[in-house]
Design an enzyme around this catalytic site. Structure first.
Site, short mmCIF file in Angstrom:
data_model
loop_
_atom_site.label_atom_id
_atom_site.label_comp_id
_atom_site.label_asym_id
_atom_site.label_seq_id
_atom_site.Cartn_x
_atom_site.Cartn_y
_atom_site.Cartn_z
N LYS A 81 1.05 -1.16 0.16
CA LYS A 81 0.36 -0.09 0.30
C LYS A 81 1.50 0.95 0.24
CE LYS A 81 -3.77 1.81 2.21
NZ LYS A 81 -4.87 1.36 3.61
N SER A 156 -9.98 1.43 2.81
CA SER A 156 -8.72 2.04 1.78
C SER A 156 -8.55 1.17 1.23
CB SER A 156 -8.72 3.43 2.68
OG SER A 156 -7.27 2.19 3.65
N SER A 180 -10.19 -0.40 6.68
CA SER A 180 -9.54 -0.29 5.85
C SER A 180 -8.72 -1.93 4.94
CB SER A 180 -8.33 0.64 5.66
OG SER A 180 -8.72 1.76 5.42
#
Lengths: 476, 99
Positions: A81, A156, A180
């Site tokens: 990420k 997310s 997330s």
């Protein structure tokens, strides 16, 4: 070309050791898939040009066959990420304010994966600064769901999850502040783990809500999740909130008591989600586990508590992005205007909204009514869970009240987007570990959209999550 | 009730310039979110003093302190850190005149 669709970490490792294929060949296969699929899915923000070079190094380790130099993760291609630091590479948190920011050090999770010999294929798209539940808040466009590209990947960590779901990586790391990792995993049919607060070092993650953030693996199977968790967990001197598990492994139970907070599942849940959830419970009961109702008297307040504490921490954490120390800079007439313009111009809408909200709940006159009350209610929630875990081994819910929604569907109404976090935020508020495991699908417009089953366990009892998660996988 | 003046004040406090045409949208959104959040006011606390007392169980937040020591070499990290700065002069961050 290697068929990567059925590969797991363990099977890929066996193939690498036996010499069926090399890490270079495996990496090349993933790079080819990324080149083909990423233009539509937008999972990756950047594919690292040296991925094959990293793979060569892994092959050297594997060929040397030295005891201790080869690990289950040696040569395994990962997606990372965009808010996890890798020294020398851009870490942008999918925000314009950090567009060209190069990390000056490795996050502890990065360091541990590097030591294990994992390969980083690239960095993945996310909601800006991890704020969102659809990856539509990225400054670089939404990540689409590989199962149905008209729908969101969730967020997310949508890019990390979509990368694995489209077979563009064997595993990925994401971060989870209120769901997330778990919610996008649920939307894309992957396994997502939010470990116990403190089980994994937060050093080198771009902070959102420091008392809630945890990094977590995104994988195709529960066994893969366990392998990665065991590699990256542990106390770290650079994160004073990290800790080693005190659990000794002596209390293993074959048959679990599974608690269901039915009083919390009365409204706002999609009928297919609820039906699938009940079917999964039935299967677990048939597998010999006991299902009981469990009461969590204050859980109705979770989401409200979360949307006070999280923005409060966001408004403090993001004060560091001022256009002076790093990142983008907009020029004004004086220093104050430099700040105002830089933050006004380079922070996205949702980020600005949460900073404003956080500033409000912390401001004089409102602090007691909001932040103070939210902290007190958070303690009540913690007590609810401690009481509940005296009666049950795990607490389960659907991961998300709905399957994946259409791109753009919730973009104009922040509150409706927030409500999608209803089942996930509590684990972050209480600090307990939680996992989302695929448990079936709901058909929408001819597409079978994945659904997730969320399991929560007491602090540092990830072992129970893996145990029951594997059962959910096997009865699915 | 959130007013436009509240939004302007919060914009100043948080050092974020918010365009006038965006202020009304933001006002309604913040008001709707606060409307939802307001339900925490209904949470019954046995006593605020009691419920704010930190729990001692696993997972409880606590301060961890260490002795000062192990200093790094002067300027060991300077170049790496300053490399990200938008403007610098020698080994300093460069900002506009403050006073």
């Amino acid at each position: 070309m290697i068929d990567v669709s059925k590969l797991t970490i363990e099977s890929a490792h066996d193939h690498l050791i036996k010499g069926d294929f090399t890490a270079v060949e495996l990496t090349q296969t993933y790079l080819d898939i990324i080149a083909k699929k990423n233009p539509e899915i937008n999972a990756y923000r950047e594919v690292f040009v040296d991925a094959l070079e990293q793979a060569k190094q892994a092959d050297i380790k594997i060929k040397s066959g030295k005891v201790g130099s080869v690990n289950l993760l040696t040569g395994i291609p990962f997606a990372m990420k965009d808010n996890i630091l890798i020294e020398g590479r851009i870490a942008g948190a999918s925000s314009k304010i950090l567009e060209n920011y190069k990390a000056s050090y490795d996050a502890t999770v990065t360091k541990k994966l590097k030591e294990a010999g994992a390969i980083f294929l690239g960095r993945t798209n996310m909601d800006e600064f991890a704020m969102g539940g659809s990856t539509e808040n990225s400054a670089y466009g939404a990540t689409r769901n590989p199962v149905d590209p008209t729908r969101v990947s969730g967020g997310s960590s949508g890019g990390s999850v979509a990368a694995v779901a489209m077979d563009g990586a064997l595993a990925a790391l994401g971060t989870d502040t209120g769901g997330s990792v778990r919610q996008p995993a649920s939307f894309c049919g992957m396994v997502g783990l939010k470990p116990t607060y403190g089980a994994i070092s937060r050093y080198g993650l771009i902070a959102m809500g420091s008392s809630l953030d945890q990094a977590g693996p995104i994988t195709k199977t529960v066994a893969d999740s366990e392998i990665i968790f065991n590699t990256i967990k542990g106390k770290d001197k650079y994160d004073s909130t990290s800790a080693d598990s005190l659990f000794t492994g002596k209390e293993e139970k074959l048959k679990l008591t599974i608690g269901v907070p039915r009083h919390f599942m009365k409204e706002g849940i999609d009928v297919d989600v609820l039906k699938n959830f009940e079917e999964t419970l039935k299967k677990l009961e048939n597998a010999g586990h006991t299902i009981v109702d469990v009461s969590l008297p204050n859980i109705d307040y979770s989401l409200a508590v979360y949307y006070v504490l999280m923005p409060a921490e966001v408004s403090s954490n993001l004060a560091r992005f001022d256009g002076i120390k790093y990142g983008a800079h907009a020029d004004g007439k004086d220093l104050l205007e430099d700040y105002m313009l830089t933050r006004g111009q380079f922070l996205g809408k949702e980020v600005r909204r949460r900073i404003i909200l956080g500033t409000y709940v912390l401001s004089t006159g409102y602090y007691d009514a909001y932040y103070g009350k939210a902290r007190a209610t958070q303690n009540l929630l913690k007590k609810d869970f401690i009481e509940a875990f005296k009666e049950v081994d795990v607490i389960v819910t659907p991961t998300s009240p709905t399957p994946s929604f259409k791109v753009g569907e919730k973009a104009s109404d922040p509150l409706s987007m927030y409500l999608a976090d209803i089942f996930t935020v509590t684990a972050n508020l209480v600090g307990v570990p939680a996992i989302s495991v695929p448990c079936g699908t709901a058909n929408r417009e001819g597409k079978d959209l994945p659904l997730g089953f969320q399991i929560m366990a007491p602090h540092f009892r990830e072992d129970i999550l893996f145990q029951l998660g594997k059962v959910v996988e096997s009865v699915r | 009730m959130i007013t436009i003046e509240d939004i302007q004040k919060l914009s100043e406090l948080s050092r974020i310039k918010i365009a006038p045409e965006e202020q009304e949208t933001l006002r309604t959104q913040i008001e709707s979110i606060l409307g939802y959040i307001d339900q925490i006011k209904k949470a019954t606390l046995v006593s605020d003093a009691v419920s704010q007392k930190p729990t001692v169980q696993a997972g409880a937040l606590r301060n961890v302190l260490r002795e000062d020591g192990e200093p790094h070499m002067p300027s060991e990290f300077t170049e790496r850190v300053l490399a990200s700065a938008p403007a610098r002069e020698d080994n300093y961050l460069k900002v506009k005149k403050i006073m």
